[in-house]
Design an enzyme around this catalytic site. Structure first.
Site, short mmCIF file in Angstrom:
data_model
loop_
_atom_site.label_atom_id
_atom_site.label_comp_id
_atom_site.label_asym_id
_atom_site.label_seq_id
_atom_site.Cartn_x
_atom_site.Cartn_y
_atom_site.Cartn_z
N LYS A 1 31.82 69.09 11.06
CA LYS A 1 31.49 68.23 10.27
C LYS A 1 30.22 68.67 8.97
CE LYS A 1 29.14 63.54 9.87
NZ LYS A 1 28.72 62.52 10.73
N ASP B 1 23.38 62.32 4.97
CA ASP B 1 24.08 60.94 5.36
C ASP B 1 23.24 59.60 5.11
OD1 ASP B 1 25.63 58.88 5.87
OD2 ASP B 1 25.65 59.72 8.39
N LYS C 1 21.78 53.23 5.71
CA LYS C 1 20.99 53.21 6.91
C LYS C 1 19.67 52.68 6.77
CE LYS C 1 23.16 57.49 8.90
NZ LYS C 1 23.73 56.86 10.26
N ASP D 1 23.30 66.59 9.22
CA ASP D 1 24.59 65.94 9.47
C ASP D 1 25.54 67.08 9.06
OD1 ASP D 1 25.94 63.77 10.71
OD2 ASP D 1 26.25 62.72 8.70
N ASP E 1 29.27 54.07 6.94
CA ASP E 1 28.56 55.11 7.56
C ASP E 1 29.07 55.74 8.74
OD1 ASP E 1 26.33 56.30 8.32
OD2 ASP E 1 25.16 54.62 9.21
N GLU F 1 31.46 58.02 8.07
CA GLU F 1 32.11 59.18 7.16
C GLU F 1 32.61 60.09 7.72
OE1 GLU F 1 28.88 58.65 7.93
OE2 GLU F 1 28.59 61.04 7.96
N ARG G 1 33.94 60.87 10.43
CA ARG G 1 35.51 60.86 10.80
C ARG G 1 36.50 61.06 9.48
NH1 ARG G 1 34.63 55.57 14.14
NH2 ARG G 1 32.36 56.35 14.40
N1 BES Z 1 25.87 60.93 11.32
C1 BES Z 1 25.86 59.83 11.90
C2 BES Z 1 25.63 59.95 13.54
C3 BES Z 1 24.30 60.31 13.68
C4 BES Z 1 23.33 59.38 14.10
C5 BES Z 1 24.07 61.83 14.18
C6 BES Z 1 22.10 59.88 14.37
C7 BES Z 1 22.69 61.92 14.49
C8 BES Z 1 21.65 61.10 14.54
C9 BES Z 1 27.27 59.19 11.68
O1 BES Z 1 27.75 59.46 10.51
C10 BES Z 1 27.13 57.67 11.81
O2 BES Z 1 26.36 57.22 10.87
N2 BES Z 1 27.79 57.03 12.65
C11 BES Z 1 27.72 55.31 12.80
C12 BES Z 1 28.97 55.26 13.04
C13 BES Z 1 29.31 53.83 13.01
C14 BES Z 1 28.86 53.04 11.74
C15 BES Z 1 30.50 53.40 13.56
C16 BES Z 1 26.59 55.22 13.89
O3 BES Z 1 26.79 56.09 15.03
O4 BES Z 1 25.82 54.40 13.96
ZN ZN Z 2 27.02 61.16 9.39
MN MN Z 3 27.08 57.85 8.83
#
Ligand code: BES
Ligand code: ZN
Ligand code: MN
Length: 496
Positions: free
Chosen positions: A261, A266, A273, A284, A343, A345, A347
């Site tokens: 990834k 992000d 966020k 990220d 968010d 993204e 996947r």
């Molecule tokens: N890059 C983030 C995940 C992340 C969060 C990595 C904190 C490291 C530290 C990812 O893109 C994300 O935002 N995931 C969301 C998914 C949700 C919207 C289903 C999450 O984990 O909140």
């Molecule tokens: Zn992310």
């Molecule tokens: Mn995200």
């Protein structure tokens, strides 16, 4: 940073710091676990260490002026704990890491450690190399004050190194360089590491190696139907890319596909966020960094395994051109996805890259991604979650991680979570059940993998970035997570 071998006597080796090992002797005192120091000098060293309270406990670092008879400037004793108990490998690696980090600001060090097996040599060499790291590229006025890591670490051996031991040191150097590269990429601010720059970095990382590089820009991504990468990237003025690194040595039997990834930043996009800790989202792209670095290492070592590295990269920004929650996109394999949360993204870009990787029918596909906050809730910040459509492939990767010294834990992909990804409008929604969010993300990715294609997903959201203080051989910031696992997987596949 270079790791070297020497058969010099520890007392006679010229360097800034000599590192010796101490262990508790069971009678409330310590003994030296560094063979080959002359007896009279050993006694002086022990007295001095005892006087300042060294206990030999694992990871304790004690620094004293080198006693007369030792050519180094300073002497550092590192506790290795109860040697008879054969303390766990990671604890000893961390102890050596602590010792090496304590030498920041010096240039050269020699390690006089108890090395009875090749495994111990590898452990100490890699730990020492990984610990000698700092990231100063973006310091201007504070750079002079910033202490630099050791330049050379010489491991002292009792007898002439055999070919196997020289190979271990070469691998330790290559591994160190790769982990450091991946940390540098993670630590680089997103203004300096846009998707286009990350693609350039991927190219230059393998420029002197037998690796061919193909880069997809926006028109090429459109032509090939990479709707996930395009949708995530469309909100940014820094357009997305896809990079493929192909290392194809003659005589290779197995084919390893690694996918990382590469979200260079992000923000969450329109599903933005909160401000707190958003800065950490520069990390990220840690999965992408691991893919680039590991491909470099495996090709440098010349192992007989085909490796295809896939780096989908985009910047997830909110803007007038950004995708919106409820948009429907079509990813590489033709699946339509309703984007319920911009968010989620990672996947989406992985859907394209996994779809492409699948077409080559590799022996195994492994992706590494900072995919979910839920991973950190489930396993904390130091242990990666490992999911797979194939229990044997999952076990294979977990064991490789263990050999490489990375903490991982197997996680399930419960089939009943699939229904939570149903969309009212499209084939699939990009968010599923919030409970077990690491698993529903894995189940989403699984939708792009044929059931007969072995695939392993590593969620490295926690381990990729150390937001606390340094420990052992792990610095603050980018850690290089997944690099050693990828290298060990390649080693196993090359061995057949
Ligand atoms: N890059 C983030 C995940 C992340 C969060 C990595 C904190 C490291 C530290 C990812 O893109 C994300 O935002 N995931 C969301 C998914 C949700 C919207 C289903 C999450 O984990 O909140
Ligand atoms: Zn992310
Ligand atoms: Mn995200």
């Amino acid at each position: 940073m270079t790791i070297a071998l020497s058969t010099a006597n520890p007392a006679e080796f010229t360097c800034d710091a000599l590192v010796v090992a101490v262990v508790p002797n069971g009678r409330g005192k310590i003994e030296l676990a560094s063979p080959r120091l002359p007896g009279s000098i050993s006694r002086r060293v022990l007295e001095a260490l005892q006087a300042v309270g060294a206990t030999g406990s694992c990871g304790q670092v004690t620094r004293i002026p080198a006693p007369t008879g030792i050519r180094a400037e300073v002497l550092v004793a590192v506790g290795l704990g109860d040697a008879t108990k054969q303390a766990d490998r990671e604890a000893r690696r961390r102890a050596v890491g602590d010792a090496v980090r304590s030498l920041t600001g010096l240039r050269t060090a020699a390690l006089a450690l108890p090395i009875d097996t090749d495994e111990q040599l590898r452990d100490f060499a890699v730990a020492a190399g990984l610990a000698a790291y700092s990231f100063t590229q973006f310091r201007a006025k504070s750079k002079a004050a910033q202490q630099m890591p050791l330049r050379t670490i010489t491991i002292l051996l009792g007898e002439d190194p055999k070919a196997a031991q020289r190979a271990i040191i070469r691998e330790a150097n290559v591994t160190t360089e790769a982990v450091h590269l991946s940390r540098d990429l993670v630590n680089t601010p997103p203004s300096a590491l846009t998707p286009a720059r990350l693609a350039q970095q991927a190219k230059s990382a393998v420029s002197n190696l037998p690796v061919t590089v193909k880069t997809w820009d926006v028109p090429a991504l459109r032509r090939d139907g990479c709707g996930g990468i395009l949708a995530v990237g469309q909100g940014s003025v820094n357009p997305p890319r896809l990079v493929r690194l192909d290392y194809r040595p003659s005589g290779a039997k197995a084919h390893l596909a690694i996918v990382g990834k590469g979200i260079t930043f992000d923000t969450g996009g329109i599903s933005i966020k909160p401000a707190a800790n958003m800065d950490e989202m520069k990390a990220d792209m840690a999965g992408a960094a691991a893919v680039i670095a590991a491909t470099q290492a495996i090709a440098t070592l010349g192992w007989k395994v085909r490796v295809t590295g896939w780096v989908p990269t985009a910047e997830n920004m909110p803007s007038g051109t950004a995708q919106r929650p409820s948009d429907v996109i079509t990813v590489f394999d033709g699946t339509t996805v309703e984007v319920l949360n911009t968010d989620a993204e990672g996947r989406l870009i992985l859907a394209d890259a996994l779809g492409m990787a699948v077409q080559q029918k590799p022996t195994v596909i492994i992706d590494a991604a900072t995919l979910t906050g839920a991973q950190r809730i489930a396993l904390g910040s130091r242990i990666a979650g490992v999911m797979s459509n194939d229990p044997r492939a999952r076990e294979f990767v977990c064991q490789a991680a263990d050999r490489g010294g990375e903490a991982v834990w197997p996680m399930p992909l419960p089939e009943d979570l699939r229904a939570s990804l149903d969309s009212a409008t499209a084939d699939l929604a990009n968010i599923g059940d919030r409970l077990g969010g690491m698993l529903s993300a894995g189940v989403f990715l699984n939708a792009f993998i044929p059931s007969n294609q072995p695939w392993v997903h590593m969620d490295i959201a926690g381990p990729a970035f150390n937001d606390k203080g340094p420990y052992g051989y792990t610095p603050k910031g980018g850690t290089g997570a997944a690099v050693r696992t990828f290298i060990e997987v390649a080693r196993a596949l090359a061995a057949g």
